[in-house]
Scaffold this motif. Structure first.
Motif, PDB file in Angstrom:
ATOM      1  N   PRO A 172      -3.320 -22.630 -44.770  1.00 32.43           N
ATOM      2  CA  PRO A 172      -2.071 -23.346 -44.620  1.00 32.43           C
ATOM      3  C   PRO A 172      -1.786 -23.712 -43.243  1.00 32.43           C
ATOM      4  O   PRO A 172      -1.373 -24.711 -43.118  1.00 32.43           O
ATOM      5  N   ARG A 173      -2.389 -22.907 -42.310  1.00 30.47           N
ATOM      6  CA  ARG A 173      -2.044 -23.057 -40.916  1.00 30.47           C
ATOM      7  C   ARG A 173      -2.965 -24.251 -40.551  1.00 30.47           C
ATOM      8  O   ARG A 173      -2.732 -25.271 -39.897  1.00 30.47           O
ATOM      9  N   LEU A 174      -4.363 -24.212 -40.924  1.00 34.76           N
ATOM     10  CA  LEU A 174      -5.252 -25.388 -40.714  1.00 34.76           C
ATOM     11  C   LEU A 174      -4.701 -26.602 -41.378  1.00 34.76           C
ATOM     12  O   LEU A 174      -5.105 -27.668 -40.680  1.00 34.76           O
ATOM     13  N   ALA A 175      -4.258 -26.633 -42.549  1.00 34.30           N
ATOM     14  CA  ALA A 175      -3.914 -27.954 -43.290  1.00 34.30           C
ATOM     15  C   ALA A 175      -2.744 -28.446 -42.214  1.00 34.30           C
ATOM     16  O   ALA A 175      -2.670 -29.769 -42.160  1.00 34.30           O
ATOM     17  N   ALA A 176      -1.758 -27.623 -42.096  1.00 35.08           N
ATOM     18  CA  ALA A 176      -0.366 -28.203 -40.931  1.00 35.08           C
ATOM     19  C   ALA A 176      -1.052 -28.558 -39.842  1.00 35.08           C
ATOM     20  O   ALA A 176      -0.460 -29.592 -39.465  1.00 35.08           O
ATOM     21  N   VAL A 177      -1.859 -28.057 -39.314  1.00 36.29           N
ATOM     22  CA  VAL A 177      -2.312 -28.665 -37.787  1.00 36.29           C
ATOM     23  C   VAL A 177      -3.031 -29.857 -38.018  1.00 36.29           C
ATOM     24  O   VAL A 177      -3.254 -30.692 -36.940  1.00 36.29           O
ATOM     25  N   TRP A 178      -3.942 -29.899 -38.874  1.00 36.03           N
ATOM     26  CA  TRP A 178      -4.993 -31.107 -38.896  1.00 36.03           C
ATOM     27  C   TRP A 178      -4.510 -32.219 -39.981  1.00 36.03           C
ATOM     28  O   TRP A 178      -5.180 -33.334 -39.843  1.00 36.03           O
ATOM     29  N   PHE A 179      -3.769 -32.000 -40.730  1.00 35.59           N
ATOM     30  CA  PHE A 179      -3.581 -33.154 -41.753  1.00 35.59           C
ATOM     31  C   PHE A 179      -2.211 -33.484 -41.905  1.00 35.59           C
ATOM     32  O   PHE A 179      -1.218 -32.817 -41.675  1.00 35.59           O
ATOM     33  N   GLY A 180      -2.077 -34.826 -42.408  1.00 32.80           N
ATOM     34  CA  GLY A 180      -0.814 -35.452 -42.633  1.00 32.80           C
ATOM     35  C   GLY A 180      -0.026 -34.848 -43.473  1.00 32.80           C
ATOM     36  O   GLY A 180      -0.600 -34.129 -44.448  1.00 32.80           O
ATOM     37  N   ALA A 187      -5.371 -30.274 -48.624  1.00 34.07           N
ATOM     38  CA  ALA A 187      -6.220 -29.485 -47.658  1.00 34.07           C
ATOM     39  C   ALA A 187      -6.186 -28.138 -47.760  1.00 34.07           C
ATOM     40  O   ALA A 187      -7.029 -27.388 -47.674  1.00 34.07           O
ATOM     41  N   CYS A 188      -4.955 -27.610 -47.879  1.00 36.21           N
ATOM     42  CA  CYS A 188      -4.913 -26.149 -48.284  1.00 36.21           C
ATOM     43  C   CYS A 188      -5.638 -25.665 -49.259  1.00 36.21           C
ATOM     44  O   CYS A 188      -6.263 -24.445 -49.354  1.00 36.21           O
ATOM     45  N   SER A 189      -5.592 -26.435 -50.653  1.00 38.13           N
ATOM     46  CA  SER A 189      -6.193 -26.034 -51.842  1.00 38.13           C
ATOM     47  C   SER A 189      -7.841 -25.942 -51.497  1.00 38.13           C
ATOM     48  O   SER A 189      -8.345 -25.117 -51.991  1.00 38.13           O
ATOM     49  N   VAL A 190      -8.154 -26.937 -50.808  1.00 43.28           N
ATOM     50  CA  VAL A 190      -9.560 -26.911 -50.301  1.00 43.28           C
ATOM     51  C   VAL A 190     -10.136 -25.755 -49.404  1.00 43.28           C
ATOM     52  O   VAL A 190     -11.093 -25.124 -49.544  1.00 43.28           O
ATOM     53  N   GLY A 191      -8.992 -25.543 -48.467  1.00 48.03           N
ATOM     54  CA  GLY A 191      -9.246 -24.310 -47.477  1.00 48.03           C
ATOM     55  C   GLY A 191      -9.303 -22.840 -48.479  1.00 48.03           C
ATOM     56  O   GLY A 191     -10.015 -22.186 -48.439  1.00 48.03           O
ATOM     57  N   VAL A 192      -8.481 -22.813 -49.289  1.00 50.87           N
ATOM     58  CA  VAL A 192      -8.501 -21.717 -50.449  1.00 50.87           C
ATOM     59  C   VAL A 192      -9.787 -21.850 -51.491  1.00 50.87           C
ATOM     60  O   VAL A 192     -10.582 -20.675 -51.758  1.00 50.87           O
ATOM     61  N   PHE A 193     -10.043 -23.078 -51.750  1.00 52.27           N
ATOM     62  CA  PHE A 193     -11.534 -23.153 -52.358  1.00 52.27           C
ATOM     63  C   PHE A 193     -12.780 -22.424 -51.586  1.00 52.27           C
ATOM     64  O   PHE A 193     -13.753 -22.106 -52.336  1.00 52.27           O
ATOM     65  N   GLY A 194     -12.476 -22.465 -50.287  1.00 54.67           N
ATOM     66  CA  GLY A 194     -13.832 -21.990 -49.615  1.00 54.67           C
ATOM     67  C   GLY A 194     -13.955 -20.518 -50.023  1.00 54.67           C
ATOM     68  O   GLY A 194     -15.156 -19.926 -50.479  1.00 54.67           O
ATOM     69  N   ASN A 195     -12.580 -19.795 -50.131  1.00 50.23           N
ATOM     70  CA  ASN A 195     -12.856 -18.264 -50.409  1.00 50.23           C
ATOM     71  C   ASN A 195     -13.279 -18.038 -51.893  1.00 50.23           C
ATOM     72  O   ASN A 195     -14.079 -17.408 -52.271  1.00 50.23           O
ATOM     73  N   GLN A 196     -12.869 -18.999 -52.738  1.00 50.39           N
ATOM     74  CA  GLN A 196     -13.150 -18.971 -54.160  1.00 50.39           C
ATOM     75  C   GLN A 196     -14.619 -19.273 -54.280  1.00 50.39           C
ATOM     76  O   GLN A 196     -15.203 -18.612 -55.280  1.00 50.39           O
ATOM     77  N   LEU A 197     -15.097 -20.196 -53.600  1.00 51.49           N
ATOM     78  CA  LEU A 197     -16.584 -20.764 -53.564  1.00 51.49           C
ATOM     79  C   LEU A 197     -17.508 -19.312 -53.311  1.00 51.49           C
ATOM     80  O   LEU A 197     -18.397 -19.031 -54.003  1.00 51.49           O
TER      81      LEU A 197
END
Length: 472
Positions: A172-180, A187-197
């Motif tokens: 959520p931090r990365l999504a808020a800093v980098w995305f509109g 973006a947050c869901s894709v970030g969590v996607f990494g952990n699931q991957l």
């Protein structure tokens, strides 16, 4: 806060012209009211400021996804081949279970300094630290292949587990800093996607690489290959992060991000506000129940599957893969739905209720005698149960805004680890005492309780209100 080179309708805003003041929050005043005041200033300045997203935001997110996966792929590295580890190292089942639960145990006391560090430094610093720890732990396991060196492998697993402190609260931090504002949930869901991957790879890779029916010498060679592959991968990734990962874009991508940057956070005050936020506390409990159930199933999946399908070691790993891959699809779909509708409570509650239904179906199909049916029920279970992860993150960011996303998600994950340990221990005890049917029904009851708690959360979307205020 000084804004640098923002695009105006008629030119560039000089870095010497302040748009919003830097605000220190050291008293008991309302952060929300201060935030509203700043948003009024931003709204006045809106005609002069054009927020722009960085063209490299997806590259940064992609690096984080791979980095997160490199850590989480080691979570069930031992547990998914529990029977092999017990035979080779001569340790107990509970010792192998702790190689997974150590991820949960270390997170709880370390998330507070971890969140403080993220709040006081930046994404680049914490990502480098986490990537180095993940790499170091993987190399320690390379030297743990001898049968009397399980303790060293456990130490390496502990180092990797500690490193996740710098991962789980980042999306959520990365999504808020980098995305509109129109991409932040996705973006947050894709970030969590990494952990699931990573969890998916961790489920499927060990059963493929380590032969259950091999000799001691063959199993040793298989362990060595697996550990070297992971260590090599994490080493290359660490170098890439060191060279290319950035802390933040040149300009904030949205008004909400701009406001978050303009506030001097007080970590202890943020903690106080979070634990006295009714909606957030309810979300902590409901999120902990859901993810705790997922942790319990993931940790003991090998034991549960082998109960009904002896010798199906590879199938246990593939069923774990199915659960997580279905969850990835659920995560991305839920993120898109949130960005399009902004119906956070409705989406969260719907996914939660579907998780209860998926768990019930999994429970009553496990002993059907056809492992293909178990695969199908696992798809439904995974789609909603693990698809819930980013939904909970984003809902938490909404009801706690403008508190730092790193702190909000950090506490959320800390509570999850506590629930995860307790649920896993309860689940393991029930599997041995009363069988899998009652153990799984207990998880169903916990999920049902979580759904009821979610229904009691008010839809107080503070971040959306701030963004709408700017547009107005």
């Amino acid at each position: 806060m000084t804004q640098k080179d923002f695009t105006r309708g008629n030119g560039l805003l000089s870095s010497a012209e302040p748009v919003t003041p830097k605000i220190g929050i050291d008293d008991e005043g309302s952060r929300s009211s201060i935030a509203g005041s700043v948003m009024d200033d931003l709204a006045i300045a809106a005609p002069r400021i054009k927020y722009e997203v960085s063209s490299t935001r997806w590259i940064i997110l992609g690096m984080f996804v791979i980095y997160s996966a490199s850590n989480s792929m080691q979570w069930t590295q031992y547990a998914i081949i529990q029977d092999i580890v017990v035979k080779y190292y001569g340790v107990s089942n509970i010792a192998v279970s702790w190689t997974s639960m150590i991820y949960m145990l270390t997170y709880v006391p370390l998330i507070f300094p971890g969140s403080w560090l993220l709040d006081k430094t930046n994404l680049r610093v914490t990502t480098i630290i986490g990537s180095f720890g993940t790499c170091l732990g993987a190399w320690l396991k390379v030297f743990s292949v001898p049968q009397d060196m399980f303790w060293l492998g456990f130490m390496g697993q502990t180092v990797v587990a500690i490193s996740q402190v710098f991962i789980l609260n980042v999306p959520p931090r990365l999504a808020a800093v980098w995305f509109g504002a129109d991409q932040v949930s996705s973006a947050c869901s894709v970030g969590v996607f990494g952990n699931q991957l990573g969890v998916a790879v961790g489920f499927v890779l060990p059963p493929i690489l380590v032969r259950a029916s091999g000799t001691i010498e063959e199993i040793a060679a298989d362990f060595r290959l697996m550990f070297y592959l992971v260590a090599g991968f994490t080493s290359v990734l660490f170098v890439f992060i060191l060279l290319f990962f950035k802390a933040a874009p040149p300009n904030p991508p949205s008004a909400a991000a701009d406001l978050g940057n303009s506030l001097d956070s007080n970590f202890l005050l943020s903690l106080k506000k979070l634990i006295t936020n009714r909606n957030y506390v309810l979300l902590l409990i409901s999120y902990g129940l859901n993810v705790g159930a997922f942790y319990a199933i993931s940790t003991l999946l090998n034991q549960v599957i082998l109960t009904y399908y002896p010798g199906a070691n590879a199938d246990a790993g593939r069923i774990g893969l199915v659960i997580v891959v279905a969850g990835m699809a659920g995560s991305v779909l839920c993120g898109l739905i949130l960005d399009k509708t902004h119906r956070f409570k409705e989406t969260t509650l719907s996914v939660y209720v579907a998780s209860v239904i998926g768990m019930l179906i999994f429970t009553f199909t496990l002993d059907c005698g056809y492992i293909g049916v178990v695969y199908l029920s696992s798809i439904l279970l995974g789609f909603f149960m693990t698809g819930y992860l980013p939904v909970g993150f984003e809902f938490a960011s909404e009801v706690t805004y403008p508190e730092p996303e790193g702190t909000t998600s950090g506490i959320l994950n800390a509570v999850v680890q506590v629930f995860g340990i307790l649920t896993t221990l309860l689940y393991e005890w029930m599997l041995g005492s009363v069988g899998d049917r009652w153990a799984n029904l207990t998880l169903c009851a916990l999920l049902a309780a979580g759904a009821a708690i979610t229904a009691a959360i008010r839809s107080d979307l503070r971040r959306q209100a701030a963004q709408n205020n700017h547009k107005g």
